[in-house]
Design an enzyme around this catalytic site. Structure first.
Site, PDB file in Angstrom:
ATOM      1  N   ASP A   1      -9.242   0.356   2.044  1.00  0.00           N
ATOM      2  CA  ASP A   1      -9.292   0.832   0.654  1.00  0.00           C
ATOM      3  C   ASP A   1     -10.605   0.439  -0.013  1.00  0.00           C
ATOM      4  O   ASP A   1     -11.226   1.245  -0.712  1.00  0.00           O
ATOM      5  CB  ASP A   1      -8.112   0.259  -0.149  1.00  0.00           C
ATOM      6  CG  ASP A   1      -6.792   0.937   0.219  1.00  0.00           C
ATOM      7  OD1 ASP A   1      -6.798   1.741   1.167  1.00  0.00           O
ATOM      8  OD2 ASP A   1      -5.772   0.640  -0.421  1.00  0.00           O
TER       9      ASP A   1
ATOM     10  N   THR B   1      -3.125   5.313  -4.027  1.00  0.00           N
ATOM     11  CA  THR B   1      -2.013   6.030  -3.390  1.00  0.00           C
ATOM     12  C   THR B   1      -0.684   5.730  -4.074  1.00  0.00           C
ATOM     13  O   THR B   1       0.209   6.572  -4.078  1.00  0.00           O
ATOM     14  CB  THR B   1      -1.915   5.659  -1.904  1.00  0.00           C
ATOM     15  OG1 THR B   1      -1.883   4.234  -1.772  1.00  0.00           O
ATOM     16  CG2 THR B   1      -3.088   6.195  -1.126  1.00  0.00           C
ATOM     17  N   THR B   2      -0.544   4.526  -4.643  1.00  0.00           N
ATOM     18  CA  THR B   2       0.694   4.192  -5.364  1.00  0.00           C
ATOM     19  C   THR B   2       0.708   4.866  -6.734  1.00  0.00           C
ATOM     20  O   THR B   2       1.699   5.471  -7.138  1.00  0.00           O
ATOM     21  CB  THR B   2       0.816   2.665  -5.528  1.00  0.00           C
ATOM     22  OG1 THR B   2       0.645   2.048  -4.253  1.00  0.00           O
ATOM     23  CG2 THR B   2       2.166   2.275  -6.090  1.00  0.00           C
TER      24      THR B   2
ATOM     25  N   ASP C   1       0.852  -1.184   0.000  1.00  0.00           N
ATOM     26  CA  ASP C   1       0.000   0.000   0.000  1.00  0.00           C
ATOM     27  C   ASP C   1       0.895   1.244   0.000  1.00  0.00           C
ATOM     28  O   ASP C   1       1.701   1.451   0.912  1.00  0.00           O
ATOM     29  CB  ASP C   1      -0.895  -0.012   1.249  1.00  0.00           C
ATOM     30  CG  ASP C   1      -1.791   1.206   1.318  1.00  0.00           C
ATOM     31  OD1 ASP C   1      -2.505   1.458   0.336  1.00  0.00           O
ATOM     32  OD2 ASP C   1      -1.759   1.922   2.332  1.00  0.00           O
TER      33      ASP C   1
END
Length: 553
Positions: free
Chosen positions: A418, A102-103, A69
């Site tokens: 998520d 987020t990545t 994550d």
């Protein structure tokens, strides 16, 4: 730092303690900043997509975290460089606003910085690059609006929500680690996907339980996520009620209560203590007996007040001593002690009760109601937990995660967070785009085509933005073990040829590039937010042309 002028009126800067500082100016400063941003993006690049690699992070006190994550990796990295900290903030803001992607947002920002570096080397001014990026981001966001699809869902049609949550969970470690799963699910071809589906369904049902569909609002605070080491990941369950990591205060109290009326107290079962300093002199047996009787009378009155209003279970924020415990057991009034404040609030919301600060204020109307309260023990350990189910108001739910070790449980919690955020975003805005890099490739083609309409130097920046968008599908292909340039070129040419914006990278080697057939969805808001946030941060970095920092020893 001070500004001074020489005898010809030319300004110059005087740095305080300048021998202890280093200074970078102009292109050198911009290149150093871009290099720091690219270094952070390079770390996360290999974690992108369903075949992304995991990172192992060790904290100073020895705690180990294994995750892919992006927000968690950057949060736990010890970053000193100020520009690298901006990338950490970028990932965190995506996590707070959307909860997923987020990545991808950091990888996109890194690619934009890489393209900007090439433009700066050609002599294009950073402000013109920033303006070009701003124009390109607007084009990309508008294009995503056009290619997005809306879908209708309801209590009877949860499939679109489940499929989108499955896309989110597909890159998570928790679903990649499951070697075997229950074979009762027949929707997906292999065991891993079956477990992925069960976790996605749990997330969707939890969100719909607390959602206000009329206002399109979801309060995720009403969803409690608990974990317990032991059992298999597929034993994870959704409880329509509250799970409390406590047991009954006395081992002889009943372990199951039906149609419970719950008194929720924040006052302790003990005699009142004066606020002032005091001293009691007991010099005879009679005085001691009187004091003891008075204390016993206090306990009697407290228990009797709970019994009089009809309570069949007492949940207390504080503890109580052995005498009170014995008296509660003797009067057939089960009790739970040392329950945290957040849990008390959730219990009050779920059962429709009121939190009572004083025994004098206890009334029958303030009692919470639950169909079943039961204590459950786990395995051979003496661990017990309290289930409060069939509540009067089922708007507070608990997801109870089981797993082989603490690391898997923690990673599953992050993955479910998520998935919950994605389900919430879809309820607020039910527009989706297709995943697998198809949205980025489609936006890249649209931005490239629009660049010809801009006569100035900005068109170079717009084309660079289009090239940067291609870095996300390229990273997906690279992480999946495919030939990145060859795969991206094939998919891009196919999109242009067929005018089909749903073609992406076949990461799972299913045999088709059409993401509609693979059921790979992403939320429109999440994808737009990625592009806008990445562009904002890159613009900020490009506008820095002077860096004064303490020199390293």
């Amino acid at each position: 730092m001070a500004l001074a002028f020489d005898e010809f009126g030319r300004p110059f800067i005087i740095l305080k303690e300048q021998e202890q500082k280093t200074r970078l100016r102009g292109l050198d400063a911009q290149k150093a900043n871009i290099s720091a941003g690219k270094a952070v993006a390079r770390i996360l690049r290999t974690s992108l997509g369903p075949k992304g690699m995991d990172k192992i992070l060790q904290s100073p006190d020895g705690d180990v975290t294994i995750t892919n994550d992006g927000a968690t990796i950057l949060e736990q990295m010890d970053v000193d460089n100020q520009i690298a900290k901006l990338m950490v903030e970028l990932s965190r803001s995506q996590d707070y606003e959307i909860g997923d992607g987020t990545t991808g947002v950091v990888v996109l920002a890194g690619a934009l910085l890489e393209q900007a570096e090439r433009l700066l080397e050609r002599g294009i001014h950073p402000i013109r690059v920033a303006e070009g990026y701003e124009s390109a981001s607007r084009i990309a966001v508008e294009h995503l609006e056009r290619v997005a699809h809306k879908f209708e869902f309801g209590p009877s049609n949860l499939e679109p929500l489940v499929q989108t949550c499955m896309t989110t969970l597909s890159s998570k470690m928790c679903v990649q680690l499951i070697p075997f799963c229950d074979t009762s699910w027949n929707h997906e071809p292999n065991a891993v996907n079956r477990c992925k589906r069960s976790l996605a369904e749990i997330a969707v049902k939890a969100v719909l339980s607390v959602a206000d569909l009329e206002r399109k609002d979801v309060n995720l605070d009403l969803i409690k996520v608990e974990g317990k080491v032991g059992g298999k990941l597929e034993d994870t369950e959704l409880i329509y009620g509250i799970l409390v990591d406590k047991d009954m205060s006395h081992p002889q109290m009943p372990k199951q209560i039906e149609n419970a009326k719950i008194a929720i107290l924040t006052c302790p079962f003990e005699p009142p203590k004066p606020k002032t300093k005091h001293k009691v002199d007991i010099d005879t047996v009679e005085k001691f007996q009187t004091l003891r009787k008075q204390e016993q009378q206090y306990f009697d009155d407290m228990v009797q007040k709970c019994k009089d209003v009809g309570a069949t279970l007492v949940i207390c924020q504080w503890g109580f001593d052995d005498e009170a415990n014995h008296l509660l057991m003797h009067r057939n009034l089960p009790a739970v002690r040392w329950v945290g404040g957040v849990e008390l609030e959730l219990i009050a919301i779920a059962t429709g009760g009121r939190i009572v600060p004083r025994f004098q204020e206890l009334t029958p109307e303030k009692l919470g109601k639950a169909g079943l309260v039961r204590e459950k023990s786990f395995g051979t350990t003496k661990d017990r937990m309290l289930y409060i189910e069939h509540c009067a108001n089922s708007r507070a739910v608990t997801i109870f995660i089981r797993g082989g070790n603490k690391m898997i449980i923690e990673e599953t919690k992050r993955s479910l967070h998520d998935a919950l955020c994605v389900a919430r975003n879809l309820i607020c805005n039910n527009s989706i785009v297709y995943g697998g890099g198809s949205a980025e490739i489609s936006s890249s083609i649209a931005v490239e085509a629009a660049a010809d309409r801009y006569p100035g130097v900005e068109q170079y920046a717009i084309r660079a933005f289009a090239d940067a968008l291609d870095s996300v599908p390229m990273a997906l292909a690279e992480n999946s073990g495919l030939q990145p340039i060859e795969t991206l070129s094939a998919v891009k040419s196919l999109q242009i040829k067929e005018n089909n914006p749903h073609l992406g990278i076949d990461c799972n080697d299913i045999g088709t590039n059409d993401m509609r057939e693979q059921n790979v969805f992403e939320t429109l808001t999440g994808k737009q937010q990625q592009i806008l946030l990445a562009t904002q941060v890159v613009k900020m970095i490009l506008k820095i042309d002077d860096v004064i920092s303490p020199s390293a020893y």
